[in-house]
Design a protein around this motif. Structure first.
Motif, PDB file in Angstrom:
ATOM      1  N   ALA A 165       0.804  -1.297   0.055  1.00 45.82           N
ATOM      2  CA  ALA A 165       0.065   0.006  -0.005  1.00 45.82           C
ATOM      3  C   ALA A 165       0.857   1.165  -0.097  1.00 45.82           C
ATOM      4  CB  ALA A 165      -1.130   0.020   1.277  1.00 45.82           C
ATOM      5  N   MET A 166       0.540   2.260  -0.709  1.00 43.79           N
ATOM      6  CA  MET A 166       1.018   3.484  -0.939  1.00 43.79           C
ATOM      7  C   MET A 166       0.915   4.353   0.505  1.00 43.79           C
ATOM      8  SD  MET A 166       2.928   3.231  -3.688  1.00 43.79           S
ATOM      9  CE  MET A 166       3.780   4.775  -4.082  1.00 43.79           C
ATOM     10  N   PRO A 167       1.840   5.168   1.163  1.00 40.63           N
ATOM     11  CA  PRO A 167       1.583   5.637   2.306  1.00 40.63           C
ATOM     12  C   PRO A 167       0.325   6.586   2.130  1.00 40.63           C
ATOM     13  CG  PRO A 167       3.969   5.714   1.514  1.00 40.63           C
ATOM     14  CD  PRO A 167       3.275   5.193   0.296  1.00 40.63           C
ATOM     15  N   ASP A 168      -0.160   6.532   3.564  1.00 39.11           N
ATOM     16  CA  ASP A 168      -1.249   7.429   3.528  1.00 39.11           C
ATOM     17  C   ASP A 168      -2.701   7.318   2.647  1.00 39.11           C
ATOM     18  OD1 ASP A 168       0.105   8.585   5.550  1.00 39.11           O
ATOM     19  OD2 ASP A 168       1.129   9.997   4.155  1.00 39.11           O
ATOM     20  N   THR A 169      -2.479   6.110   1.882  1.00 40.43           N
ATOM     21  CA  THR A 169      -3.896   5.551   0.961  1.00 40.43           C
ATOM     22  C   THR A 169      -4.758   4.825   1.703  1.00 40.43           C
ATOM     23  OG1 THR A 169      -2.530   4.103  -0.165  1.00 40.43           O
ATOM     24  CG2 THR A 169      -2.367   6.315  -0.643  1.00 40.43           C
ATOM     25  N   ASP A 170      -4.538   4.243   2.711  1.00 47.05           N
ATOM     26  CA  ASP A 170      -5.418   3.058   3.294  1.00 47.05           C
ATOM     27  C   ASP A 170      -5.799   2.027   2.298  1.00 47.05           C
ATOM     28  OD1 ASP A 170      -6.962   1.913   5.183  1.00 47.05           O
ATOM     29  OD2 ASP A 170      -8.900   2.956   4.562  1.00 47.05           O
ATOM     30  N   GLY A 171      -4.664   1.741   1.410  1.00 48.99           N
ATOM     31  CA  GLY A 171      -4.771   0.678   0.541  1.00 48.99           C
ATOM     32  C   GLY A 171      -5.629   0.897  -0.664  1.00 48.99           C
ATOM     33  N   ALA A 172      -6.172   2.042  -1.033  1.00 53.18           N
ATOM     34  CA  ALA A 172      -6.414   2.607  -2.364  1.00 53.18           C
ATOM     35  C   ALA A 172      -5.643   2.352  -3.106  1.00 53.18           C
ATOM     36  CB  ALA A 172      -7.420   3.798  -2.105  1.00 53.18           C
ATOM     37  N   TRP A 173      -4.429   2.759  -2.945  1.00 58.15           N
ATOM     38  CA  TRP A 173      -3.403   2.720  -4.251  1.00 58.15           C
ATOM     39  C   TRP A 173      -2.426   1.770  -3.737  1.00 58.15           C
ATOM     40  CZ3 TRP A 173       0.068   7.678  -5.138  1.00 58.15           C
ATOM     41  CH2 TRP A 173       1.031   7.394  -6.039  1.00 58.15           C
ATOM     42  N   ALA A 174      -2.213   0.774  -4.332  1.00 57.82           N
ATOM     43  CA  ALA A 174      -0.872  -0.135  -3.948  1.00 57.82           C
ATOM     44  C   ALA A 174      -0.092  -0.478  -5.152  1.00 57.82           C
ATOM     45  CB  ALA A 174      -1.636  -1.343  -3.543  1.00 57.82           C
TER      46      ALA A 174
END
Length: 270
Positions: A165-174
């Protein structure tokens, strides 16, 4: 997981020619509708094979790499696919089954299969199945650095690598990373980016790396320089260095793309 592969054929004579294909100074957009039979190329040393060459080092296209979508019919393949010394590669399978014999070891890659081919590795390709196989082949001249070891070949699968997971995205962007980004042995990364519906790149990335970006699944609106462009599975985007970029993912399924970028090397001035 779902991966789009070109279907070939030709549109009917009644079809309108209007499409989304465009070449600009900052980027090139190749929609899936233009990847037709008439624009394929044969490859020397390959049998029962055709390819769509979607990026190459040439004015107005890529500068660091070449990218091909290759389709091999049953019984086809190549004993020595790579014609140049010092060239590394990545093969990513989107359909069918591809047999890759790498340094004497045989691997059968199905959809999602990934092989990194080290510079000057010994390898071959074959379609030993009953259906066509389709895969992306990304090639780059490896840039050696004194004191840094040359990377070794390996085989893996999209399904076996946990996305980060990209930082500070809560998994919306990985991002599915197939090599360690801090490993200086690798001067290119070929990853998969995944966005949940509604996920986004929330700023205009503007950086030295150029990108080859093939949409494997889903749809989105992509920011390319000063244009917002709708894209869907099967579309290809070539983003040159410093092209501002961002996106909003649509639905109902995840938006995923195969992403090339050049990394981990100093800029040469002489």
């Amino acid at each position: 997981m779902s991966y789009y592969s070109p279907q070939g054929g030709l549109p009917p004579q009644t079809a309108l020619l209007t499409d989304r294909a465009v070449v600009k100074q900052a980027y090139t957009f190749i929609p899936k509708r233009v990847l037709r039979d008439i624009v394929t190329s044969n490859l020397p040393g390959f049998e029962n094979t055709r390819s769509w060459i979607i990026a190459r080092p040439i004015a107005g296209s890529a500068t660091t790499f070449a990218q091909l979508i290759v389709e091999i019919a049953p019984g086809g393949g190549a004993e020595t696919p790579e014609p140049e010394s010092g060239v590394e590669g990545v093969v990513f399978v989107t359909a069918g089954a591809l047999t890759v014999t790498l340094e004497g070891e045989r691997h059968v890659l199905e959809a999602g299969g990934y092989a990194f081919l080290a510079p000057d590795a010994e390898w071959s390709l074959a379609n030993e199945g009953d259906e066509p196989t389709s895969f992306h082949w990304i090639r780059k001249a490896y840039e050696r650095v004194e004191g840094v070891p040359v990377p070794t070949s390996f085989v893996t699968r999209d399904q076996d690598v946990e996305p980060s997971a990209m930082p500070d995205t809560d998994g919306a962007w990985a991002t599915t990373r197939f090599v360690d980004p801090d490993d200086l042995a690798h001067d290119m990364h070929v990853n998969i980016a995944t966005f949940r519906p509604g996920g986004s790149i929330p700023f205009a990335e503007t950086h030295v790396m150029e990108h080859g970006l093939y949409v494997l699944q889903g749809k989105a609106v992509y920011r390319l320089n000063d244009d917002w462009v709708e894209c869907e599975a099967g579309d290809y985007m070539l983003l040159r260095a410093f092209c501002p970029q961002a996106c909003y993912a649509g639905g109902p399924e995840p938006f995923r793309y195969l992403l090339y970028k050049d990394v981990n090397r100093q800029i040469r001035l002489t």
